[in-house]
Design an enzyme around this catalytic site. Sequence first.
Site, PDB file in Angstrom:
ATOM      1  N   ARG A  78      23.028  75.241   7.889  1.00  0.00           N
ATOM      2  CA  ARG A  78      23.155  75.672   6.502  1.00  0.00           C
ATOM      3  C   ARG A  78      22.352  74.787   5.551  1.00  0.00           C
ATOM      4  NH1 ARG A  78      26.044  80.010   6.983  1.00  0.00           N
ATOM      5  NH2 ARG A  78      27.578  80.016   8.645  1.00  0.00           N
ATOM      6  N   HIS A 129      18.332  77.758  18.324  1.00  0.00           N
ATOM      7  CA  HIS A 129      18.607  78.687  17.213  1.00  0.00           C
ATOM      8  C   HIS A 129      18.108  78.076  15.903  1.00  0.00           C
ATOM      9  CE1 HIS A 129      20.500  81.630  14.676  1.00  0.00           C
ATOM     10  NE2 HIS A 129      21.125  82.214  15.702  1.00  0.00           N
ATOM     11  N   TYR A 185      20.300  79.170   9.587  1.00  0.00           N
ATOM     12  CA  TYR A 185      20.568  80.420   8.859  1.00  0.00           C
ATOM     13  C   TYR A 185      19.848  80.470   7.517  1.00  0.00           C
ATOM     14  CZ  TYR A 185      24.482  80.974  12.142  1.00  0.00           C
ATOM     15  OH  TYR A 185      25.255  81.102  13.256  1.00  0.00           O
ATOM     16  N   GLU A 202      16.231  87.982  16.650  1.00  0.00           N
ATOM     17  CA  GLU A 202      17.581  88.381  17.046  1.00  0.00           C
ATOM     18  C   GLU A 202      17.914  89.765  16.479  1.00  0.00           C
ATOM     19  OE1 GLU A 202      20.469  85.316  16.627  1.00  0.00           O
ATOM     20  OE2 GLU A 202      22.176  86.677  16.914  1.00  0.00           O
ATOM     21  N   ASP A 224      21.950  90.394  20.681  1.00  0.00           N
ATOM     22  CA  ASP A 224      23.312  89.905  20.454  1.00  0.00           C
ATOM     23  C   ASP A 224      24.255  91.103  20.580  1.00  0.00           C
ATOM     24  OD1 ASP A 224      25.761  89.264  18.968  1.00  0.00           O
ATOM     25  OD2 ASP A 224      24.716  87.454  18.303  1.00  0.00           O
ATOM     26  N   HIS A 277      32.285  87.513  15.177  1.00  0.00           N
ATOM     27  CA  HIS A 277      32.381  87.378  16.631  1.00  0.00           C
ATOM     28  C   HIS A 277      33.824  87.223  17.082  1.00  0.00           C
ATOM     29  CE1 HIS A 277      28.042  85.537  16.748  1.00  0.00           C
ATOM     30  NE2 HIS A 277      28.114  86.642  16.035  1.00  0.00           N
ATOM     31  N   GLU A 283      28.462  82.820  21.911  1.00  0.00           N
ATOM     32  CA  GLU A 283      28.639  82.285  20.541  1.00  0.00           C
ATOM     33  C   GLU A 283      30.012  82.706  20.050  1.00  0.00           C
ATOM     34  OE1 GLU A 283      25.314  84.528  18.956  1.00  0.00           O
ATOM     35  OE2 GLU A 283      24.272  82.658  18.524  1.00  0.00           O
TER      36      GLU A 283
HETATM   37 ZN    ZN Z   1      26.563  86.847  14.667  1.00  0.00          ZN
HETATM   38 FE    FE Z   2      23.775  85.709  17.864  1.00  0.00          FE
HETATM   39 FE    FE Z   3      22.122  84.192  15.562  1.00  0.00          FE
END
Ligand code: ZN
Ligand code: FE
Ligand code: FE
Length: 304
Positions: free
Chosen positions: A61, A92, A95, A167, A201, A251, A281
């Site tokens: 973040r 990854h 974000y 993704e 995903d 998730h 995840e």
């Molecule tokens: Zn997600």
């Molecule tokens: Fe993901």
């Molecule tokens: Fe992701």
Amino acid sequence: MRWNTDRRCFVLSKKYVLKGMKPFMMKIGSHISAAKGYAAMGRQARKLGANTFAFFTRNPRGGTAKALDEADVAAFLAEAVQNGVTGPLVAHAPYTMNACAADAHLREFARDMMRDDLARLERVPGNYYNFHPGSHVGQGAAAGVALITAQLNDVLTEGQRTTVLLETMAGKGSEVGRSFEELHAILDGVSLSGKVGVCLDTCHVWDAGYDIVNDLDGVLTQFDKVIGLDRLKALHLNDSMNPLGAHKDRHAQIGAGHIGLETFRRVVKHPALRGLPFILETPNDDAGWAREIALLREMAEQGA
Ligand code: ZN
Ligand code: FE
Ligand code: FE
């Protein structure tokens, strides 16, 4: 079931499975905290029974990355075999990286972060770098696609040894990458096409409206037609707290959401997905991840 025989890793018949295919180690792991460095991640993977893992290249973040500790990277690489970490790893991106922000400074920030992350990942070459394509924030999906493509063309280099993965997104807000068509449009515009691929995903595609519960084969066939299964390099395995097409992205633990355990059994056993790294995840603690890894491995390795 019959798949395009020209494609890698498709099963032709039961006979072929029995006679022609070597036994393989499923590649599975979870997201692991990068706070203590690479060597600690390798040891954590071993504890979880994982042979691959995902991690944030920097504060997810924020924007700042810690200086790379050469001794730590060397220790990780030296211990990889004894830790059972065979990779490929799926790093990854943060974000905060929005390649299609409306503000030019934010796009520049995104571009610099990706370039810096890729430079750092050259120290652990041969792995994946997965990122959320971005949010077009009202500019429209086509404009978003164009900006994301432009960033990739600007940042990717012929010599890099990391493959960058887009993704698949749930379609929350103005997220780009909510459909296979949008992802294809981005990939199609990238000049160094060998340096890019897709990370699917399960929670996101479900939330985007792809019914992997009732028609996994159909969804994968669609992926193949629109993008090409040869571009699929990794999967994020997450159950979803919401129903099909909810565009929410929340998730759930494997088997505890709307996707359900039987679908994950089909996913990990699917011939078209064989050999790809599967990354969890899910909202879990270490014991939960270890349990899910063991469960999915057991399901994948049960006979055809
Ligand atoms: Zn997600
Ligand atoms: Fe993901
Ligand atoms: Fe992701």
